[in-house]
Scaffold this motif. Structure first.
Motif, mmCIF file in Angstrom:
data_model
loop_
_atom_site.group_PDB
_atom_site.id
_atom_site.type_symbol
_atom_site.label_atom_id
_atom_site.label_comp_id
_atom_site.label_asym_id
_atom_site.label_seq_id
_atom_site.Cartn_x
_atom_site.Cartn_y
_atom_site.Cartn_z
ATOM 1 N N UNK A 29 56.948 20.126 47.391
ATOM 2 C CA UNK A 29 56.387 20.635 46.145
ATOM 3 C C UNK A 29 56.040 22.099 46.233
ATOM 4 N N UNK A 30 55.611 22.626 45.100
ATOM 5 C CA UNK A 30 55.265 24.042 45.033
ATOM 6 C C UNK A 30 54.135 24.236 44.036
ATOM 7 N N UNK A 44 51.964 23.233 39.128
ATOM 8 C CA UNK A 44 52.341 22.490 40.326
ATOM 9 C C UNK A 44 53.602 21.701 40.014
ATOM 10 N N UNK A 45 54.596 21.863 40.884
ATOM 11 C CA UNK A 45 55.903 21.255 40.684
ATOM 12 C C UNK A 45 56.243 20.361 41.864
ATOM 13 N N UNK A 46 56.729 19.156 41.581
ATOM 14 C CA UNK A 46 57.151 18.216 42.617
ATOM 15 C C UNK A 46 58.667 18.291 42.759
ATOM 16 N N UNK A 53 54.128 18.749 37.329
ATOM 17 C CA UNK A 53 52.968 17.876 37.173
ATOM 18 C C UNK A 53 51.824 18.532 36.423
ATOM 19 N N UNK A 54 51.671 19.807 36.602
ATOM 20 C CA UNK A 54 50.485 20.451 36.048
ATOM 21 C C UNK A 54 50.822 21.856 35.593
ATOM 22 N N UNK A 55 50.363 22.198 34.409
ATOM 23 C CA UNK A 55 50.498 23.560 33.907
ATOM 24 C C UNK A 55 49.262 23.886 33.084
ATOM 25 N N UNK A 56 48.612 24.953 33.449
ATOM 26 C CA UNK A 56 47.474 25.449 32.679
ATOM 27 C C UNK A 56 47.647 26.951 32.509
ATOM 28 N N UNK A 57 47.524 27.410 31.272
ATOM 29 C CA UNK A 57 47.626 28.828 30.968
ATOM 30 C C UNK A 57 46.378 29.226 30.200
ATOM 31 N N UNK A 95 60.519 27.890 42.068
ATOM 32 C CA UNK A 95 61.053 26.743 41.340
ATOM 33 C C UNK A 95 60.059 26.315 40.269
ATOM 34 N N UNK A 96 58.765 26.354 40.595
ATOM 35 C CA UNK A 96 57.725 25.987 39.631
ATOM 36 C C UNK A 96 57.767 26.905 38.416
ATOM 37 N N UNK A 97 57.976 28.188 38.625
ATOM 38 C CA UNK A 97 58.044 29.141 37.516
ATOM 39 C C UNK A 97 59.233 28.842 36.608
ATOM 40 N N UNK A 98 60.366 28.470 37.188
ATOM 41 C CA UNK A 98 61.536 28.117 36.378
ATOM 42 C C UNK A 98 61.265 26.848 35.558
ATOM 43 N N UNK A 99 60.533 25.899 36.125
ATOM 44 C CA UNK A 99 60.160 24.687 35.388
ATOM 45 C C UNK A 99 59.212 25.040 34.244
#
Length: 124
Positions: A29-30, A44-46, A53-57, A95-99
């Motif tokens: 993950x990242x 947070x990306x699996x 899994x998680x995104x907060x802005x 990878x998380x940023x691309x997601x």
């Protein structure tokens, strides 16, 4: 499970922190955190499940959290544009940023004031 700091940037008002999550030697993950002025975000990306899994802005002390790809409330278009611009740069090494970019693109298309099922916008 362990976490390993992969990238840390602190320059002026910019902070970027990328952490990889490992099981043994395998990266599973990242996690990415970015703060730029009044903008702050974390995701947070699996990698195993290919799921964000998680995104907060947060912007101007208001935070928006995405659950299952949907924000908890309407996100201002200016915030989506700002977040897209920042995460596009981070997407070169995360990878998380691309997601996050995929989620933001989806949010942007759904936040259009004109819906395709609303025929009142068409001239007859």
């Amino acid at each position: 499970m362990s976490e390993e700091l992969a990238v840390l940037v602190r320059r002026g008002g910019l902070v970027i922190k990328k952490t990889v999550i490992k099981r043994g030697e395998e990266v599973t993950g990242e996690y990415i955190y970015v703060r730029r002025g009044l903008f702050e975000a974390e995701a947070e990306f699996d990698l195993e499940d290919d799921v964000l899994y998680y995104l907060q802005i947060c912007w101007l002390r208001r935070c928006y959290v995405w659950f299952d790809g949907e924000p908890d409330r309407a996100v201002p278009k200016t915030l989506i544009r700002r977040a897209t611009s920042i995460f596009r740069e981070l997407g070169e090494f995360s990878v998380a940023a691309r997601a996050v970019l995929r989620i933001l693109a989806s949010s942007k298309s759904r936040s259009s004031p004109v819906r395709s099922s609303d025929l009142s916008h068409r001239l007859v």
